[in-house]
Design an enzyme around this catalytic site. Structure first.
Site, PDB file in Angstrom:
ATOM      1  N   SER A   9       0.820  -1.207   0.000  1.00 15.98           N
ATOM      2  CA  SER A   9       0.000   0.000   0.000  1.00 15.98           C
ATOM      3  C   SER A   9       0.857   1.262   0.000  1.00 15.98           C
ATOM      4  O   SER A   9       0.345   2.353  -0.222  1.00 15.98           O
ATOM      5  CB  SER A   9      -0.887   0.001   1.242  1.00 15.98           C
ATOM      6  OG  SER A   9      -0.076  -0.057   2.402  1.00 15.98           O
TER       7      SER A   9
ATOM      8  N   TYR B  79      -4.349   0.435   3.544  1.00 14.85           N
ATOM      9  CA  TYR B  79      -5.156  -0.744   3.224  1.00 14.85           C
ATOM     10  C   TYR B  79      -5.875  -1.270   4.478  1.00 14.85           C
ATOM     11  O   TYR B  79      -6.873  -1.965   4.369  1.00 14.85           O
ATOM     12  CB  TYR B  79      -4.259  -1.867   2.689  1.00 14.85           C
ATOM     13  CG  TYR B  79      -3.910  -1.787   1.221  1.00 14.85           C
ATOM     14  CD1 TYR B  79      -4.309  -0.728   0.412  1.00 14.85           C
ATOM     15  CD2 TYR B  79      -3.179  -2.821   0.623  1.00 14.85           C
ATOM     16  CE1 TYR B  79      -3.975  -0.693  -0.938  1.00 14.85           C
ATOM     17  CE2 TYR B  79      -2.851  -2.789  -0.730  1.00 14.85           C
ATOM     18  CZ  TYR B  79      -3.243  -1.728  -1.502  1.00 14.85           C
ATOM     19  OH  TYR B  79      -2.907  -1.700  -2.837  1.00 14.85           O
ATOM     20  N   GLY B  80      -5.294  -0.955   5.645  1.00 17.77           N
ATOM     21  CA  GLY B  80      -5.837  -1.494   6.903  1.00 17.77           C
ATOM     22  C   GLY B  80      -7.295  -1.132   7.153  1.00 17.77           C
ATOM     23  O   GLY B  80      -7.986  -1.809   7.914  1.00 17.77           O
TER      24      GLY B  80
ATOM     25  N   CYS C 253       2.675  -7.071   1.532  1.00 14.41           N
ATOM     26  CA  CYS C 253       1.745  -6.376   2.414  1.00 14.41           C
ATOM     27  C   CYS C 253       0.894  -7.438   3.092  1.00 14.41           C
ATOM     28  O   CYS C 253       0.294  -8.279   2.411  1.00 14.41           O
ATOM     29  CB  CYS C 253       0.858  -5.459   1.567  1.00 14.41           C
ATOM     30  SG  CYS C 253      -0.520  -4.735   2.474  1.00 14.41           S
ATOM     31  N   ASN C 254       0.877  -7.412   4.419  1.00 13.22           N
ATOM     32  CA  ASN C 254       0.122  -8.440   5.148  1.00 13.22           C
ATOM     33  C   ASN C 254      -1.373  -8.294   4.916  1.00 13.22           C
ATOM     34  O   ASN C 254      -2.096  -9.285   4.794  1.00 13.22           O
ATOM     35  CB  ASN C 254       0.421  -8.346   6.642  1.00 13.22           C
ATOM     36  CG  ASN C 254       1.885  -8.547   6.926  1.00 13.22           C
ATOM     37  OD1 ASN C 254       2.687  -7.656   6.664  1.00 13.22           O
ATOM     38  ND2 ASN C 254       2.252  -9.704   7.404  1.00 13.22           N
TER      39      ASN C 254
ATOM     40  N   CYS D  10       2.916  -6.401   9.823  1.00 14.67           N
ATOM     41  CA  CYS D  10       2.660  -5.368   8.813  1.00 14.67           C
ATOM     42  C   CYS D  10       4.038  -4.962   8.323  1.00 14.67           C
ATOM     43  O   CYS D  10       4.949  -4.743   9.135  1.00 14.67           O
ATOM     44  CB  CYS D  10       1.937  -4.180   9.449  1.00 14.67           C
ATOM     45  SG  CYS D  10       1.878  -2.702   8.405  1.00 14.67           S
TER      46      CYS D  10
ATOM     47  N   HIS E 186       5.202  -2.344   7.246  1.00 12.97           N
ATOM     48  CA  HIS E 186       5.684  -1.029   7.686  1.00 12.97           C
ATOM     49  C   HIS E 186       6.454  -1.107   9.027  1.00 12.97           C
ATOM     50  O   HIS E 186       7.311  -0.274   9.303  1.00 12.97           O
ATOM     51  CB  HIS E 186       4.517  -0.055   7.899  1.00 12.97           C
ATOM     52  CG  HIS E 186       3.982   0.551   6.636  1.00 12.97           C
ATOM     53  ND1 HIS E 186       3.287  -0.170   5.701  1.00 12.97           N
ATOM     54  CD2 HIS E 186       4.025   1.829   6.168  1.00 12.97           C
ATOM     55  CE1 HIS E 186       2.921   0.632   4.707  1.00 12.97           C
ATOM     56  NE2 HIS E 186       3.362   1.849   4.964  1.00 12.97           N
TER      57      HIS E 186
END
Ligand code: DGL
Length: 273
Positions: free
Chosen positions: A14, A45-46, A76-77, A187, A189
């Site tokens: 994302s 996206y979360g 991306c998880n 995640c 990030h």
């Protein structure tokens, strides 16, 4: 090597989080070419639904295939939880996501069988990590914490401030209470603030993140399928859906490598079928 060896590996997230995966891939697979797409216009996206993420992920993956990608990596998880199976059934190339390898690594590393998970709201509520961990150890106890504000805080211009420290302190409190000995950074990030997280989880807790695990899986798949690029130094390039300058600033701060030009692309959304 088959004819696809020279083609690039497509990676998307994302935003800048998947750069933690690209970083490991650049180190482990220096001869490969990479194309990285950051979906900054759709970030975060979360907060999105699984249906939205399936349509968007498919459109991004198809754009990567148009660029010649021999493999798609969902770095991306949140997108993995929502769309990995969908992509695997629709695309002809290997599609690799995060989560499986970290779940296995977490079970292998935990002595107390108390495992912590930090992830986005969408990932936690999908239950994917909980199911994957249970598949490896049905007796493992998972403390899952949704961290809705953390990825947006990391992706802004200057993330390191007191607000971020307070956020990490708050999100890790249930992990300290549960006395977990292993924490999955669920995640892509989050490894960008790993030092801060390390300070707030129980001392000696092992942190597990996707980058290293997935880089190993990518290398194994390419090798088994005879698709490794045999030598030379690979190239990498970037595209994003939002403001290229903002992506470049935040991304190059993390990657600490020349970034080059960032192309702006609108991949659209694939229709639900
Ligand atoms: N990096 C992403 C992940 O791994 C998501 C952050 C977001 O867009 O909410 O889940």
């Amino acid at each position: 090597m088959d004819s696809r060896g020279d083609s690039p590996i497509g990676i998307f997230d994302s935003g800048v989080g998947g750069l933690t995966v690209l970083d490991e891939c650049l180190a482990r697979l220096p001869s490969e070419h990479f194309i990285y797409f950051g979906d900054t216009a759709w970030f975060p996206y979360g907060d999105r639904t699984a249906g939205e993420l399936r349509g968007r992920s498919e459109a991004i993956a198809r754009w990567l295939l148009d660029q010649g990608a021999k493999m798609v990596v969902v770095a991306c998880n949140t997108a993995t939880a929502a769309a990995l199976a969908h992509l695997q059934t629709r695309l002809e190339v290997p599609v690799i996501g995060v989560m499986t390898a970290e779940s296995h690594a977490a079970v292998q590393s935990s002595r107390s069988r108390r495992i912590g998970l930090l992830a986005t709201e969408a990932t936690v509520s999908s239950g994917s990590y909980q199911r994957m961990i249970a598949a490896h150890d049905a007796g493992a106890d998972v403390t899952a914490v949704a961290c809705p504000r953390l990825a947006p805080a990391i992706q802004r211009d200057s993330p390191y401030d007191e607000e971020l420290v307070e956020m990490v302190r708050e999100y890790t409190a249930p992990l300290r209470e549960a006395r977990v000995d292993t924490v999955i950074l669920g995640c892509t990030h989050y490894p960008m603030v790993e030092r801060l997280i390390r300070r707030h989880v129980p001392p000696d807790a092992v942190l597990i993140s996707s980058g290293e695990e997935i880089a190993r899986e990518i290398a194994g798949t390419l090798e088994r399928q005879g698709m490794l690029r045999p030598g030379g130094e690979g190239l990498y390039r970037f595209a994003c859906s939002g403001d290229p300058a903002a992506f470049r600033t935040v991304g190059s701060r993390f990657l600490q490598m020349p970034f080059g030009d960032v192309e702006q692309v609108d991949p659209g959304v694939a229709p639900e079928v």
